[in-house]
Design a protein around this motif. Structure first.
Motif, PDB file in Angstrom:
ATOM      1  N   LEU A 123       0.824  -1.211   0.000  1.00  0.00           N
ATOM      2  CA  LEU A 123       0.000   0.000   0.000  1.00  0.00           C
ATOM      3  C   LEU A 123       0.857   1.260   0.000  1.00  0.00           C
ATOM      4  O   LEU A 123       1.924   1.303   0.616  1.00  0.00           O
ATOM      5  N   ARG A 124       0.338   2.286  -0.679  1.00  0.00           N
ATOM      6  CA  ARG A 124       1.041   3.575  -0.789  1.00  0.00           C
ATOM      7  C   ARG A 124       0.993   4.357   0.518  1.00  0.00           C
ATOM      8  O   ARG A 124       0.015   4.292   1.250  1.00  0.00           O
ATOM      9  N   LEU A 125       2.061   5.096   0.772  1.00  0.00           N
ATOM     10  CA  LEU A 125       2.096   6.043   1.893  1.00  0.00           C
ATOM     11  C   LEU A 125       2.263   7.444   1.306  1.00  0.00           C
ATOM     12  O   LEU A 125       3.339   7.814   0.860  1.00  0.00           O
ATOM     13  N   ASN A 126       1.171   8.197   1.301  1.00  0.00           N
ATOM     14  CA  ASN A 126       1.230   9.589   0.840  1.00  0.00           C
ATOM     15  C   ASN A 126       0.715  10.462   1.993  1.00  0.00           C
ATOM     16  O   ASN A 126      -0.447  10.836   2.032  1.00  0.00           O
ATOM     17  N   PRO A 127       1.606  10.773   2.945  1.00  0.00           N
ATOM     18  CA  PRO A 127       1.154  11.307   4.236  1.00  0.00           C
ATOM     19  C   PRO A 127       1.064  12.830   4.359  1.00  0.00           C
ATOM     20  O   PRO A 127       1.312  13.373   5.433  1.00  0.00           O
ATOM     21  N   HIS A 155       8.164   7.495   7.770  1.00  0.00           N
ATOM     22  CA  HIS A 155       8.612   8.658   6.992  1.00  0.00           C
ATOM     23  C   HIS A 155      10.090   8.945   7.226  1.00  0.00           C
ATOM     24  O   HIS A 155      10.610   8.646   8.301  1.00  0.00           O
ATOM     25  N   GLU A 156      10.700   9.512   6.210  1.00  0.00           N
ATOM     26  CA  GLU A 156      12.092   9.963   6.327  1.00  0.00           C
ATOM     27  C   GLU A 156      12.116  11.449   6.016  1.00  0.00           C
ATOM     28  O   GLU A 156      11.727  11.870   4.917  1.00  0.00           O
ATOM     29  N   ALA A 157      12.549  12.242   6.992  1.00  0.00           N
ATOM     30  CA  ALA A 157      12.548  13.711   6.830  1.00  0.00           C
ATOM     31  C   ALA A 157      13.737  14.155   5.988  1.00  0.00           C
ATOM     32  O   ALA A 157      14.882  13.888   6.331  1.00  0.00           O
ATOM     33  N   LEU A 158      13.435  14.849   4.900  1.00  0.00           N
ATOM     34  CA  LEU A 158      14.492  15.412   4.053  1.00  0.00           C
ATOM     35  C   LEU A 158      14.894  16.786   4.571  1.00  0.00           C
ATOM     36  O   LEU A 158      16.051  17.187   4.487  1.00  0.00           O
ATOM     37  N   PHE A 159      13.914  17.521   5.082  1.00  0.00           N
ATOM     38  CA  PHE A 159      14.186  18.859   5.629  1.00  0.00           C
ATOM     39  C   PHE A 159      13.087  19.246   6.618  1.00  0.00           C
ATOM     40  O   PHE A 159      12.006  18.664   6.628  1.00  0.00           O
ATOM     41  N   HIS A 160      13.389  20.236   7.463  1.00  0.00           N
ATOM     42  CA  HIS A 160      12.431  20.845   8.378  1.00  0.00           C
ATOM     43  C   HIS A 160      12.374  22.325   8.045  1.00  0.00           C
ATOM     44  O   HIS A 160      13.419  22.964   7.896  1.00  0.00           O
ATOM     45  N   ALA A 161      11.173  22.853   7.913  1.00  0.00           N
ATOM     46  CA  ALA A 161      11.037  24.279   7.583  1.00  0.00           C
ATOM     47  C   ALA A 161       9.781  24.844   8.225  1.00  0.00           C
ATOM     48  O   ALA A 161       8.769  24.146   8.326  1.00  0.00           O
ATOM     49  N   PRO A 162       9.854  26.123   8.668  1.00  0.00           N
ATOM     50  CA  PRO A 162       8.644  26.745   9.224  1.00  0.00           C
ATOM     51  C   PRO A 162       7.673  27.094   8.100  1.00  0.00           C
ATOM     52  O   PRO A 162       8.090  27.522   7.021  1.00  0.00           O
ATOM     53  N   MET A 163       6.383  26.874   8.338  1.00  0.00           N
ATOM     54  CA  MET A 163       5.365  27.200   7.329  1.00  0.00           C
ATOM     55  C   MET A 163       4.149  27.776   8.030  1.00  0.00           C
ATOM     56  O   MET A 163       3.659  27.179   8.998  1.00  0.00           O
ATOM     57  N   GLU A 164       3.691  28.893   7.527  1.00  0.00           N
ATOM     58  CA  GLU A 164       2.526  29.554   8.130  1.00  0.00           C
ATOM     59  C   GLU A 164       1.265  28.728   7.918  1.00  0.00           C
ATOM     60  O   GLU A 164       1.053  28.169   6.841  1.00  0.00           O
ATOM     61  N   GLY A 165       0.447  28.682   8.971  1.00  0.00           N
ATOM     62  CA  GLY A 165      -0.824  27.966   8.878  1.00  0.00           C
ATOM     63  C   GLY A 165      -0.696  26.455   8.985  1.00  0.00           C
ATOM     64  O   GLY A 165      -1.692  25.742   8.890  1.00  0.00           O
ATOM     65  N   LYS A 166       0.537  25.967   9.174  1.00  0.00           N
ATOM     66  CA  LYS A 166       0.756  24.506   9.306  1.00  0.00           C
ATOM     67  C   LYS A 166       1.231  24.196  10.723  1.00  0.00           C
ATOM     68  O   LYS A 166       2.048  24.924  11.289  1.00  0.00           O
ATOM     69  N   GLY A 200       5.540  19.676  13.207  1.00  0.00           N
ATOM     70  CA  GLY A 200       5.565  18.218  13.346  1.00  0.00           C
ATOM     71  C   GLY A 200       4.724  17.501  12.308  1.00  0.00           C
ATOM     72  O   GLY A 200       4.733  16.275  12.230  1.00  0.00           O
ATOM     73  N   THR A 201       3.975  18.274  11.476  1.00  0.00           N
ATOM     74  CA  THR A 201       3.181  17.646  10.409  1.00  0.00           C
ATOM     75  C   THR A 201       3.980  17.669   9.102  1.00  0.00           C
ATOM     76  O   THR A 201       4.964  18.388   8.968  1.00  0.00           O
ATOM     77  N   ILE A 202       3.510  16.874   8.163  1.00  0.00           N
ATOM     78  CA  ILE A 202       4.205  16.761   6.881  1.00  0.00           C
ATOM     79  C   ILE A 202       3.593  17.741   5.887  1.00  0.00           C
ATOM     80  O   ILE A 202       2.389  17.708   5.625  1.00  0.00           O
ATOM     81  N   ALA A 203       4.444  18.608   5.344  1.00  0.00           N
ATOM     82  CA  ALA A 203       3.975  19.630   4.410  1.00  0.00           C
ATOM     83  C   ALA A 203       4.175  19.211   2.963  1.00  0.00           C
ATOM     84  O   ALA A 203       3.419  19.612   2.080  1.00  0.00           O
ATOM     85  N   LEU A 204       5.172  18.363   2.730  1.00  0.00           N
ATOM     86  CA  LEU A 204       5.526  18.009   1.352  1.00  0.00           C
ATOM     87  C   LEU A 204       5.995  16.560   1.294  1.00  0.00           C
ATOM     88  O   LEU A 204       6.714  16.097   2.173  1.00  0.00           O
ATOM     89  N   VAL A 205       5.561  15.844   0.250  1.00  0.00           N
ATOM     90  CA  VAL A 205       6.029  14.465   0.031  1.00  0.00           C
ATOM     91  C   VAL A 205       6.851  14.469  -1.253  1.00  0.00           C
ATOM     92  O   VAL A 205       6.329  14.700  -2.343  1.00  0.00           O
ATOM     93  N   VAL A 265       9.100  18.317   6.714  1.00  0.00           N
ATOM     94  CA  VAL A 265       8.327  18.446   7.948  1.00  0.00           C
ATOM     95  C   VAL A 265       8.309  19.911   8.417  1.00  0.00           C
ATOM     96  O   VAL A 265       9.308  20.612   8.334  1.00  0.00           O
ATOM     97  N   VAL A 266       7.135  20.326   8.903  1.00  0.00           N
ATOM     98  CA  VAL A 266       6.966  21.679   9.414  1.00  0.00           C
ATOM     99  C   VAL A 266       7.624  21.771  10.781  1.00  0.00           C
ATOM    100  O   VAL A 266       7.462  20.891  11.631  1.00  0.00           O
ATOM    101  N   LYS A 267       8.393  22.858  10.986  1.00  0.00           N
ATOM    102  CA  LYS A 267       8.993  23.081  12.319  1.00  0.00           C
ATOM    103  C   LYS A 267       8.513  24.416  12.872  1.00  0.00           C
ATOM    104  O   LYS A 267       7.915  25.230  12.150  1.00  0.00           O
ATOM    105  N   ASP A 268       8.777  24.635  14.168  1.00  0.00           N
ATOM    106  CA  ASP A 268       8.389  25.896  14.812  1.00  0.00           C
ATOM    107  C   ASP A 268       9.089  27.059  14.144  1.00  0.00           C
ATOM    108  O   ASP A 268      10.271  26.972  13.797  1.00  0.00           O
TER     109      ASP A 268
END
Length: 200
Positions: free
Chosen positions: A144-148, A158-169, A172-177, A196-199
Motif C-alpha cells: 500500500l502507498r504512503l502519501n502522508p 517517513h524519512e525527513a528530508l528537511f524541516h522548515a517553518p510554514m505559516e498555517g501549518k 511536526g506535520t508533513i507539508a511536502l512528500v 516536515v513543518v517546524k516551529d
C-alpha cells in the motif's frame, strides 16, 4: 509299672530333640523376621530410586515436548512470514517502475492533453491506466502507498528530508512528500521522503 532306663533315655532324647526343633524353628522364624525387614528396606530404597528416575525422565519428556512445540511454532511463524514477505525484494524493484510511471504522467502538461493532440492524449491515458493497474496489483499483494501529506511525522513510516517553518501549518506535520512510501502487509517497505513543518 517300672519304666526301663532305656525307654527313659529315648523319651529324654525325643524331648530334647523336640525342644531343639522348637528352638530351631523359633530361631529360623526370628531370622525370617529379620530377613524380610532388610529385604523390605532394600525394596523401599530401590522403589525410591526408581520413582526419582521416573520423575527425572517425565520432567525431561515434558521439557522436550515444550521445546518441540516452541520449535514448531517458530517454524510456522517463519513460514508464514516467508509467505508474506518473500516478495519484498521483488516489490522494491517494482516500486521503481511505479515511480517512473508516476513521474511520466506528472511531466505531461495538462493543457496539451486534448483532442488536437491525439497521440499524446492516447499515450497519457495509457500511462494513467498502467499506473492504476500496477497499484491494483500492489494492493492485491498487500503493498500500500504512503502519501502522508498533512499527517503527523512518524519516523517508522517517513524519512525527513528537511524541516522548515510554514505559516498555517502545525509543527511536526508533513507539508511536502518528495517520494511516495510503501508498506507491505503493515511493515514499512520504503519510507516516504518528506518535508516536515517546524516551529517558526
Amino acid at each position: 509299672l517300672r519304666t526301663s532306663p532305656r525307654l527313659l533315655c529315648v523319651a529324654t532324647q525325643q524331648k530334647n530333640t523336640g525342644q531343639n526343633l522348637e528352638e530351631d524353628q523359633s530361631q529360623s522364624q526370628n531370622e525370617q523376621k529379620v530377613e524380610p525387614s532388610s529385604a523390605e528396606k532394600m525394596l523401599t530404597e530401590e522403589k525410591a530410586k526408581l520413582e526419582e528416575q521416573l520423575k527425572e525422565v517425565t520432567d525431561k519428556y515434558k521439557r522436550a515436548l515444550a521445546d518441540a512445540e516452541n520449535v514448531r511454532q517458530r517454524s510456522q511463524k517463519l513460514v508464514e512470514e516467508a509467505k508474506l514477505y518473500g516478495i519484498q525484494s521483488f516489490c522494491k524493484d517494482l516500486l521503481e517502475v511505479a515511480d517512473v510511471l508516476e513521474k511520466a504522467t506528472e511531466s505531461v502538461p495538462k493543457e496539451e492533453i486534448k483532442d488536437e493532440n491525439p497521440h499524446l492524449k492516447s499515450l497519457y491515458e495509457g500511462l494513467v491506466m498502467t499506473e492504476v493497474q500496477i497499484q491494483k496489483v500492489f494492493k492485491k499483494h498487500g503493498l500500500l502507498r504512503l502519501n502522508p501529506v498533512g499527517a503527523k511525522f512518524d519516523p517508522y513510516e517517513h524519512e525527513a528530508l528537511f524541516h522548515a517553518p510554514m505559516e498555517g501549518k502545525e509543527p511536526g506535520t508533513i507539508a511536502l512528500v518528495s517520494k511516495i512510501g510503501y508498506k507491505l502487509h503493515g511493515r514499512t517497505l520504503r519510507p516516504a521522503l518528506v518535508g516536515v513543518v517546524k516551529d517558526a
